[in-house]
Design an enzyme around this catalytic site. Structure first.
Site, PDB file in Angstrom:
ATOM      1  N   TYR A 196       6.551   5.079   6.695  1.00  0.00           N
ATOM      2  CA  TYR A 196       5.320   5.810   6.403  1.00  0.00           C
ATOM      3  C   TYR A 196       5.454   6.746   5.203  1.00  0.00           C
ATOM      4  O   TYR A 196       4.514   7.446   4.863  1.00  0.00           O
ATOM      5  CB  TYR A 196       4.869   6.607   7.632  1.00  0.00           C
ATOM      6  N   TYR A 210      -3.008   3.979  14.263  1.00  0.00           N
ATOM      7  CA  TYR A 210      -2.737   5.298  14.872  1.00  0.00           C
ATOM      8  C   TYR A 210      -2.096   6.250  13.874  1.00  0.00           C
ATOM      9  O   TYR A 210      -1.990   7.445  14.133  1.00  0.00           O
ATOM     10  CB  TYR A 210      -1.880   5.151  16.140  1.00  0.00           C
ATOM     11  N   ARG A 211      -1.724   5.732  12.692  1.00  0.00           N
ATOM     12  CA  ARG A 211      -0.973   6.530  11.730  1.00  0.00           C
ATOM     13  C   ARG A 211      -0.956   5.742  10.421  1.00  0.00           C
ATOM     14  O   ARG A 211      -1.041   4.519  10.449  1.00  0.00           O
ATOM     15  CB  ARG A 211       0.435   6.639  12.311  1.00  0.00           C
TER      16      ARG A 211
END
Ligand code: ADP
Length: 511
Positions: free
Chosen positions: A80, A464-465
């Site tokens: 991420y 979710y992210r």
């Protein structure tokens, strides 16, 4: 460097000491690396405060000088963004020096931690002090931060896998240096800060997750009593369609808490990707490119060698020996009657495979010591696309179809794991691996990632992210929610100094 930044750095240096304000090229380059499709992003400097008091002073200066900062706790954040800011020229606030385990309450099963406390550190602390409590771990890295994983709402593999759900009470430093405590910590002498999550009045904790409204400096991290009996379950399924049946089998087992943990169903390509990071798997698997494009024969041989099916279920049972025994029978019946071709691996078979060994450890909260992706950094690209699905075969079928079609269009190979949370929802964590040194391939990865977001959102599935380069892209799909987030940003941080761009929230880019 712009003059206000220079001025801020001089003042900040006086607060933290010269050795904790780093501007040398090697350090800046280390904090610029990520594994995403975006380029590396160079910060202006890195500051390492030692305490909440120092952080308050740093923020007061940054706020006065309007110097943008970017927060990180462990700086791992694999898939991420790693220790990289969303925009260049930012002052990175690295909280690793704030690494005290402030309390472990054995009776009430919780820890109170600072941001720099890593999973490995808390694990060692519990083990070395013979504390009969287990913790939850993610698969990312043992050097990730317990608190950072709460603020990102990460998912793990024990019954406490939903990290934010099982956190309790935060201390937060706001942009102007004020300190706020959430939950019952609003009462100065609170006796319940780490045991009762909701406090009185509006519950604010969620505002400080996946956001840039404040910097969390303490958080309650719930633990679980070490159970008298623990049994890891490893089931391999050879049929590519078996995943849909597995989801249907698992829903009632999860809803009824027979299988209480963050159990996962993993595609063979992802299982092999993980195997390549662990133990002897490192030496055996081809590592170049890591695009998972194995020839069919190689894939077959690797499956046999590592006791893997096309899909692989890992879950665990916790409790008394007699309940674990009874539950094992229930799970086995459920699988065998719906999927006669599936195979339950024995303890010996699990122990012989680095993949299953790592799963067994993760489900009892041992950080994955060997999960080493260090030589991927800067060379290979790896990003996670993580839509959430309801636990139904139709939804999972639709999500996998979208991924396979989109990946085929852009020339990538689907590799994913489904992590089942409460029995209602699952995190579909899809790996996108690519060669980051190849500009054309990187561009393709970027387009592929965005198209995945488009297609999932079109049919109602929100990730979710996100990674740091796609926050704005996703946020722009969320209509009035985006406006309200910016109103809150204006309220909490009118000078827009805290992590601009985090989750697509940036006052300079609100139109
Ligand atoms: P990891 O735990 O994987 O090492 P990081 O420390 O890199 O993760 O944090 C991941 C993201 O979470 C950061 O990019 C930042 O946006 C957010 N974050 C981390 N620590 C904090 C914190 N103390 N307060 C608020 N947000 C944080």
């Amino acid at each position: 460097m712009k003059p206000p930044v220079e001025q801020a750095l001089k003042e900040i240096e006086r607060v933290v000491g010269a050795e904790h304000l780093l501007t040398d090229t090697a350090t800046l380059s280390r904090y610029s690396v990520n594994m995403l499709a975006t380029a590396d992003i160079l910060p202006a400097a890195v500051v390492r405060p030692a305490s909440t008091a120092e952080l308050q002073q740093v923020l007061k200066i940054a706020n006065t000088c309007k110097t943008p900062v970017w927060t990180l706790s462990g700086g791992q954040n694999r898939g991420y963004g790693m220790a990289c800011a969303a925009t260049p020229g930012t002052l990175i606030i690295d909280l690793k020096r704030m690494n005290r385990i402030l309390e472990v309450n054995v009776e009430l099963a919780y820890a109170l931690v600072e941001p720099g406390v890593t999973f490995a550190q808390l694990y060692r602390y519990l083990r070395d002090n013979d504390i009969p409590l287990w913790m939850d771990v993610p698969s990312g890295s043992p050097e990730g931060s317990c608190l950072g994983n709460i603020t990102e709402r990460g998912a793990g593999y024990t019954p406490l896998g939903e990290k934010f759900l099982f956190s309790c009470g935060m201390e937060v430093v706001l942009a102007d240096g004020q300190v706020l405590r959430t939950g019952t910590g609003t009462l100065p002498n609170s006796q319940t800060w780490q045991v009762f999550k909701w406090g009185y009045g509006p519950s604010l904790d969620g505002l400080f997750t996946q956001s840039n409204f404040g910097i969390v400096t303490k958080a309650g991290f719930w633990l679980m009593p070490r159970p008298p009996a623990y049994e890891p379950l490893a089931v391999t399924m050879d049929d590519p369609e078996a995943v849909y049946k597995a989801v249907e089998i698992l829903r009632p087992l999860k809803l009824n808490m027979v299988i209480p943990n963050g159990a996962c169903v993993t595609h063979v390509r992802k299982a092999l990707g993980l195997t390549a990071c662990w133990g002897e798997g490192k030496n055996i698997l081809p590592r170049v490119g890591r695009r998972f494009d194995y020839p069919a024969e190689t894939l077959k041989a690797l499956k046999e060698r590592y006791a893997l099916g096309e899909w692989n279920f890992a879950g665990a049972l916790y409790g008394l020996p007699e309940t674990v025994r009874a539950y094992r029978g229930i799970v086995e019946n459920a699988f065998r009657s719906a999927l006669p071709g599936c195979r339950f691996l024995s303890a010996e078979e699990q122990a012989a495979s680095p993949y299953w060994r790592a799963r067994e450890k993760a489900m009892r909260g041992e950080p994955l010591w060997e999960f080493d992706m260090s030589d991927w950094e800067g060379k290979a690209g790896a990003l996670w696309i993580s839509p959430v699905a309801p636990v139904t075969n139709e939804a999972v079928e639709q999500q996998i179809r979208i991924a396979e079609e989109t990946y085929a269009k852009y020339g990538f190979h689907y590799a994913a794991e489904l992590i089942l949370g409460t029995g209602r929802d699952l995190h579909h964590i899809i790996w996108l691996l690519f060669d980051r040194s190849d500009a054309e391939e990187r561009r393709r990865a970027e387009l592929c990632e965005r198209e995945m977001y488009d297609r999932y959102c079109e049919v109602g599935y929100l990730p979710y992210r996100t990674g740091l380069s796609t926050g704005d892209y996703l946020m722009r799909k969320l209509g009035p929610f985006r406006d309200i987030c910016h109103d809150l940003k204006q309220l909490f941080d009118p000078n827009n100094i805290l992590s601009p761009g985090k989750s697509g929230i940036d006052l300079a880019n609100r139109s």
